[in-house]
Design a protein around this motif. Structure first.
Motif, PDB file in Angstrom:
ATOM      1  N   LYS A   1       0.907  -1.252   0.027  1.00 10.69           N
ATOM      2  CA  LYS A   1       0.122   0.098   0.018  1.00 10.69           C
ATOM      3  C   LYS A   1       0.872   1.244   0.082  1.00 10.69           C
ATOM      4  O   LYS A   1       0.381   2.126  -0.982  1.00 10.69           O
ATOM      5  N   THR A   2       1.783   1.348   0.862  1.00 11.05           N
ATOM      6  CA  THR A   2       2.607   2.729   1.047  1.00 11.05           C
ATOM      7  C   THR A   2       3.141   2.856  -0.158  1.00 11.05           C
ATOM      8  O   THR A   2       3.483   3.849  -0.548  1.00 11.05           O
ATOM      9  N   THR A   3       3.983   1.731  -0.782  1.00 10.12           N
ATOM     10  CA  THR A   3       4.904   2.055  -1.891  1.00 10.12           C
ATOM     11  C   THR A   3       4.053   2.392  -2.955  1.00 10.12           C
ATOM     12  O   THR A   3       4.383   3.386  -3.860  1.00 10.12           O
TER      13      THR A   3
ATOM     14  N   THR B   1       1.247   3.949  -3.079  1.00  8.55           N
ATOM     15  CA  THR B   1       0.517   5.454  -2.625  1.00  8.55           C
ATOM     16  C   THR B   1       1.565   6.551  -2.972  1.00  8.55           C
ATOM     17  O   THR B   1       1.404   7.484  -3.554  1.00  8.55           O
ATOM     18  N   ALA B   2       2.899   6.117  -2.535  1.00  7.08           N
ATOM     19  CA  ALA B   2       4.003   6.970  -2.907  1.00  7.08           C
ATOM     20  C   ALA B   2       4.381   7.185  -4.371  1.00  7.08           C
ATOM     21  O   ALA B   2       4.738   8.163  -4.919  1.00  7.08           O
TER      22      ALA B   2
ATOM     23  N   ALA C   1      -0.062  12.543  -1.058  1.00  9.16           N
ATOM     24  CA  ALA C   1      -0.189  10.957  -0.309  1.00  9.16           C
ATOM     25  C   ALA C   1      -0.589  11.358   0.734  1.00  9.16           C
ATOM     26  O   ALA C   1       0.011  12.125   1.681  1.00  9.16           O
TER      27      ALA C   1
ATOM     28  N   ILE D   1      -0.394   6.443   5.004  1.00  8.08           N
ATOM     29  CA  ILE D   1       0.818   6.577   4.947  1.00  8.08           C
ATOM     30  C   ILE D   1       1.660   7.825   5.871  1.00  8.08           C
ATOM     31  O   ILE D   1       2.934   7.837   5.684  1.00  8.08           O
TER      32      ILE D   1
ATOM     33  N   GLU E   1      -3.946   6.226   0.810  1.00  7.82           N
ATOM     34  CA  GLU E   1      -3.535   4.721   1.646  1.00  7.82           C
ATOM     35  C   GLU E   1      -4.413   4.559   2.522  1.00  7.82           C
ATOM     36  O   GLU E   1      -4.674   5.308   3.586  1.00  7.82           O
TER      37      GLU E   1
ATOM     38  N   LYS F   1       9.012  -3.190   7.071  1.00  9.75           N
ATOM     39  CA  LYS F   1       7.502  -2.854   6.813  1.00  9.75           C
ATOM     40  C   LYS F   1       6.848  -4.125   6.471  1.00  9.75           C
ATOM     41  O   LYS F   1       5.549  -3.965   6.323  1.00  9.75           O
TER      42      LYS F   1
END
Length: 513
Positions: free
Chosen positions: A126-128, A130-131, A146, A150, A170, A348
């Motif tokens: 998710k975080t990757t 979103t970034a 973002a 996140i 996210e 993570k």
């Protein structure tokens, strides 16, 4: 004053905000700015705070609980069976998460014209993703942010200056449970695997919470993930898939291999509309330009490309955004090298699905894993990864669950457990071919200035290095815990930092010897 839901009129409403963390603070700030009367409720309050900072004594036991309360805004961490929230619903008071509040405020135009929401969820990545979306928006010259899980709350993003027109949001399954109204312009479910079952109560409830992001204009799913691919969507929502294979019509995918191929789009035209079947897929970016490298990084890039292409971002901007993207810390960074072995921090990876994705990026690795598994099984992870594992070092509260899974499915893999006993000393147990040997407490390599958790990590890194030396084809020592960190560390970031410090200290010690 009663809070009017349609249209939303917060001025004068009395709102209880449950949870004094980051989301609670942002909710209070925004609500007060809009004229609401807020009371902050948190079990952690000691009693020294002012009356405005906590619920009155006896709030739940008074003669008319929640009398005069128009709304409860809850922290996403509070589960549905929380006594306070159950009592609120029983009293007929609506309970929203901070994301639900943000969505309603945004749709009502109370923070300016409504934004374009791109929503990202999944068990892993998710975080990757979103970034990556934010990087693509920046490359396209679109004012975007973002936010969500996140770091920056969605409410804060709505109030940020300069104004963001596009939000890459996210959302965790917790946040989605408390945000039933969200209908994004485009939403993606990257993947779904067992996680947070202790919070949701069942895998079905967890999956259904994730699926809520697919109720907007464009629903994007990871076709290589069985659970995500099986989620259906209802008309008029348009369904788009992404895959690491050659894409079919209405899909994004890869032409060629994951090392020398090209990410392509057979779903969207440059205006975000449907790409005619007769047209060849649009090239986006070379797979070799994607970071983090490997299947999970490329899959995340395809998801980010699909989300941004859905709102008309050009293929050129997608390529430029992804080419210039670098992942955040603790998501596959090499923090040290020693004797041809890379020490890789993927702290993570807080569930088995994420750990599996991390391991897939390594041909042969020694894995450091363990922590709080949150009810998630690890058998599938061990079965899938067995051929890549040169050894496993298990730490944390649920380390024995990992040890037992290896004994069942990969007994050929040597295992070491590292933990602190009742005396606080670090204990090491080595398991090979079914035989357990215990190393004396306070083993060599422990530094007395370290905390217990850091001492365990330092010894875990030392044991992992020993396992790597014993298997000459090992290319990495990988921290991909498959579990949450809070049994030992303040956060997954602190856990990753501890790993990096330990790896650096090992490199220094070897250089001096």
């Amino acid at each position: 004053m009663s809070l009017s839901i349609e249209p939303l009129e917060p001025a004068g409403a009395r709102v209880l905000v449950a949870g004094a963390g980051t989301t609670g603070a942002s909710a209070v700030t925004v609500l007060q700015r809009l004229g609401a009367k807020t009371v902050l409720v948190d079990r952690r309050f000691s009693g020294d705070e002012s009356a405005e900072q906590r619920a009155p004594e006896g709030f739940l036991t008074g003669p008319a609980p929640f009398a005069g309360v128009d709304l409860v805004v809850t922290s996403p961490g509070f589960p549905p069976d929380n006594d306070f929230l159950v009592a609120a619903r029983t009293a007929g008071v609506p309970v929203w998460g901070d994301v639900e509040l943000a969505w309603r405020l945004d749709r009502a135009g109370l923070t300016g014209p409504p934004r374009t929401w791109l929503v990202i969820t999944g068990t892993n990545g998710k975080t990757t993703t979103t970034a990556m979306c934010e990087a693509i928006l920046q490359a396209a010259g679109l004012p975007g942010l973002a936010c969500g899980n996140i770091g920056l709350t969605v409410l804060d993003a709505l109030c940020a200056e300069p104004r963001a027109e596009v939000l890459a949001v996210e959302l965790s399954s917790f946040q989605l449970h408390w945000a039933p109204s969200v209908r994004p312009r485009a939403g993606v479910v990257l993947n779904v695997a067992a996680d947070h079952l202790d919070w949701h109560g069942s895998f079905a409830a967890y999956r259904d919470a994730k699926a809520q992001v697919l109720r907007g204009d464009v629903a994007i799913v990871g076709l290589d993930d069985e659970e995500a691919a099986a989620i259906g969507v209802s008309a008029p929502t348009r369904r788009v898939g992404f895959t690491l294979a050659e894409p079919g019509p209405g899909q994004l995918g890869v032409q060629g291999t994951l090392t020398d191929g090209v990410l392509v789009d057979a779903a969207f035209d440059d205006d975000g509309g449907t790409r005619p079947i007769s047209r060849v897929p649009q090239e986006l970016v070379a797979a070799a330009r994607i970071s983090p490298a490997g299947p999970s990084g490329i899959s995340d890039a395809l998801a980010a490309a699909a989300l941004t292409r859905a709102i008309g971002v050009s293929a050129d901007a997608v390529g430029r955004g992804l080419s210039g993207f670098s992942p955040a810390a603790h998501r596959g960074q090499t923090v040290a090298r020693l004797g041809g072995v890379a020490f890789v921090d993927d702290s993570k990876a807080t569930n088995p699905h994420a750990a599996r994705a991390a391991i897939d990026g390594h041909r042969r690795t020694v894995l450091i894993a363990g922590g709080l598994l949150k009810g998630a099984p690890v058998d599938d992870l061990v079965i899938h990864a067995a051929d890549r594992l040169a050894g496993v070092v298990a730490i944390g509260r649920d380390r024995e669950v990992i040890v037992e899974a290896i004994a069942r499915h990969a007994p050929q893999v040597p295992v070491v457990t590292v933990f602190t006993g009742d005396t606080g000393a670090v204990t090491v147990q080595r398991i090979a071919a079914g035989r357990v040997s215990r190393v004396p407490d306070q083993p060599a390599g422990r530094r007395p200035e370290l905390s217990d958790a850091d001492a365990v990590m330092a010894q875990a890194v030392l044991e992992a290095w020993s396992l790597a030396q014993a298997a000459p084809d090992t290319e990495s020592v990988l921290l991909a815990p498959a579990a949450a960190s809070l049994d030992m560390f303040a956060s997954y970031g602190a856990r990753g930092d501890s790993f990096a410090d330990a790896a650096g200290a090992l490199v220094d010690a070897v250089a001096e010897s």
